[in-house]
Design a protein around this motif. Sequence first.
Motif, mmCIF file in Angstrom:
data_model
loop_
_atom_site.group_PDB
_atom_site.id
_atom_site.type_symbol
_atom_site.label_atom_id
_atom_site.label_comp_id
_atom_site.label_asym_id
_atom_site.label_seq_id
_atom_site.Cartn_x
_atom_site.Cartn_y
_atom_site.Cartn_z
ATOM 1 N N UNK A 26 1.167 -1.176 0.422
ATOM 2 C CA UNK A 26 0.177 -0.029 -0.146
ATOM 3 C C UNK A 26 1.290 1.629 -0.065
ATOM 4 N N UNK A 27 2.393 0.983 0.618
ATOM 5 C CA UNK A 27 3.135 2.017 0.246
ATOM 6 C C UNK A 27 3.836 2.498 -1.339
ATOM 7 N N UNK A 28 3.310 3.908 -1.320
ATOM 8 C CA UNK A 28 3.577 4.429 -2.920
ATOM 9 C C UNK A 28 5.189 3.693 -2.999
ATOM 10 N N UNK A 29 6.005 4.136 -2.396
ATOM 11 C CA UNK A 29 7.228 3.544 -2.075
ATOM 12 C C UNK A 29 7.975 1.571 -2.949
ATOM 13 N N UNK A 30 6.861 0.925 -2.736
ATOM 14 C CA UNK A 30 6.574 -0.397 -2.902
ATOM 15 C C UNK A 30 6.987 -0.489 -4.790
ATOM 16 N N UNK A 31 4.866 0.459 -5.134
ATOM 17 C CA UNK A 31 6.077 0.160 -6.295
ATOM 18 C C UNK A 31 6.751 1.323 -7.360
ATOM 19 N N UNK A 32 7.256 2.461 -6.343
ATOM 20 C CA UNK A 32 8.638 2.479 -6.879
ATOM 21 C C UNK A 32 9.907 1.313 -7.026
ATOM 22 N N UNK A 33 9.734 0.998 -5.587
ATOM 23 C CA UNK A 33 10.726 0.213 -5.737
ATOM 24 C C UNK A 33 10.850 -1.141 -7.059
ATOM 25 N N UNK A 34 9.330 -1.128 -7.204
ATOM 26 C CA UNK A 34 9.414 -2.889 -7.997
ATOM 27 C C UNK A 34 9.705 -2.734 -9.660
ATOM 28 N N UNK A 35 9.289 -1.410 -9.479
ATOM 29 C CA UNK A 35 9.014 -0.607 -10.870
ATOM 30 C C UNK A 35 10.980 -0.209 -11.033
ATOM 31 N N UNK A 36 11.048 -0.167 -10.727
ATOM 32 C CA UNK A 36 13.048 0.735 -10.153
ATOM 33 C C UNK A 36 14.088 -0.488 -10.574
ATOM 34 N N UNK A 44 7.041 11.524 10.734
ATOM 35 C CA UNK A 44 6.212 12.784 10.162
ATOM 36 C C UNK A 44 6.728 11.956 9.291
ATOM 37 N N UNK A 45 7.452 11.241 8.626
ATOM 38 C CA UNK A 45 7.552 11.058 7.171
ATOM 39 C C UNK A 45 7.066 9.596 7.076
ATOM 40 N N UNK A 46 7.096 8.917 8.460
ATOM 41 C CA UNK A 46 6.656 7.660 8.581
ATOM 42 C C UNK A 46 4.410 7.792 8.505
ATOM 43 N N UNK A 47 4.595 8.984 9.007
ATOM 44 C CA UNK A 47 2.736 9.564 9.343
ATOM 45 C C UNK A 47 1.843 10.157 8.075
ATOM 46 N N UNK A 48 3.235 10.347 6.910
ATOM 47 C CA UNK A 48 2.336 10.814 5.318
ATOM 48 C C UNK A 48 2.607 9.956 4.022
ATOM 49 N N UNK A 49 1.759 10.307 3.189
ATOM 50 C CA UNK A 49 1.842 9.629 2.105
ATOM 51 C C UNK A 49 3.165 10.557 1.105
ATOM 52 N N UNK A 50 3.641 9.697 0.060
ATOM 53 C CA UNK A 50 5.063 10.149 -0.325
ATOM 54 C C UNK A 50 3.610 10.789 -2.151
ATOM 55 N N UNK A 51 2.501 10.714 -2.098
ATOM 56 C CA UNK A 51 1.216 10.163 -3.268
ATOM 57 C C UNK A 51 1.078 12.126 -3.070
ATOM 58 N N UNK A 52 0.999 12.369 -1.506
ATOM 59 C CA UNK A 52 0.670 13.872 -1.122
ATOM 60 C C UNK A 52 1.544 14.881 -1.436
ATOM 61 N N UNK A 92 5.706 15.857 -2.499
ATOM 62 C CA UNK A 92 7.032 15.482 -2.144
ATOM 63 C C UNK A 92 7.468 15.540 -1.318
ATOM 64 N N UNK A 93 8.438 14.573 -0.687
ATOM 65 C CA UNK A 93 8.941 14.380 1.015
ATOM 66 C C UNK A 93 10.247 15.504 1.152
ATOM 67 N N UNK A 94 10.929 15.003 0.176
ATOM 68 C CA UNK A 94 12.263 15.766 0.370
ATOM 69 C C UNK A 94 11.623 17.287 0.403
ATOM 70 N N UNK A 95 10.713 18.056 0.217
ATOM 71 C CA UNK A 95 10.549 19.627 -0.483
ATOM 72 C C UNK A 95 10.135 19.067 0.948
ATOM 73 N N UNK A 96 8.787 18.692 1.315
ATOM 74 C CA UNK A 96 7.767 18.746 2.388
ATOM 75 C C UNK A 96 8.444 18.832 4.126
ATOM 76 N N UNK A 97 10.022 18.118 4.113
ATOM 77 C CA UNK A 97 10.419 17.913 5.266
ATOM 78 C C UNK A 97 12.064 18.497 5.223
ATOM 79 N N UNK A 98 12.355 18.734 4.280
ATOM 80 C CA UNK A 98 13.286 20.467 4.316
ATOM 81 C C UNK A 98 14.189 19.246 3.771
ATOM 82 N N UNK A 99 14.530 18.080 3.454
ATOM 83 C CA UNK A 99 16.470 17.179 3.101
ATOM 84 C C UNK A 99 16.565 17.146 2.196
#
Length: 186
Positions: free
Chosen positions: A58-68, A86-94, A96-103
């Motif tokens: 159900x994680x977006x990362x699953x699909x990206x990891x399988x595809x790439x 906080x990263x674990x509490x939200x979805x990457x579909x909502x 970009x987590x790099x931007x959202x969390x200043x990484x």
Amino acid sequence: MTHPKRWKSLPVDRTRHYLEPGPVVLVSTAHNGERAIMTLGWHMMLGYDLVGTYIWDANRSHALARASRACVINLPTEGLLDTVVRIGNCSSTEQDKFERFGLTALRSREVDAPRIAECHAQFECRLHETRITADYPLFVWRVVAAHVAPSPRVPRTVHYRGEGRFMVAGHEVSRRRLFRPDMLAQ
């Protein structure tokens, strides 16, 4: 050596409070211009350069990891703990987590997934095992490049114990003198 005089029963779903798999990591993935970060506590070493990760489908990362067929396993330390949660509490579909969390996304040397600059270490991985069952989405990765900060030598990693509680590691104890020399490789 002493032992407890009594034990109490423990619900089996609390096993992780005692047998956590290791430090919490941030897995970064990318495919076709989309990137994601997820917090991951379900991983294990399978060999010197093989790592197994359980990434729920159900994680977006699953699909990206399988595809790439690639990812970066990033090792955060205690200073990033609130961000890790906080990263674990939200979805990457909502968002970009790099931007959202200043990484800071760093270009990887061997894979397309970005490394996370704020993490103590980053392990670039290619998918090694593709037999992922429907019930157990276990990815087996081969580490193809590794990057680590020179200090601290023993980082203060975070380990999830369940129910929102973490343990912080960082104290190292040596028992090198007790090992047979041939057992000290790696």
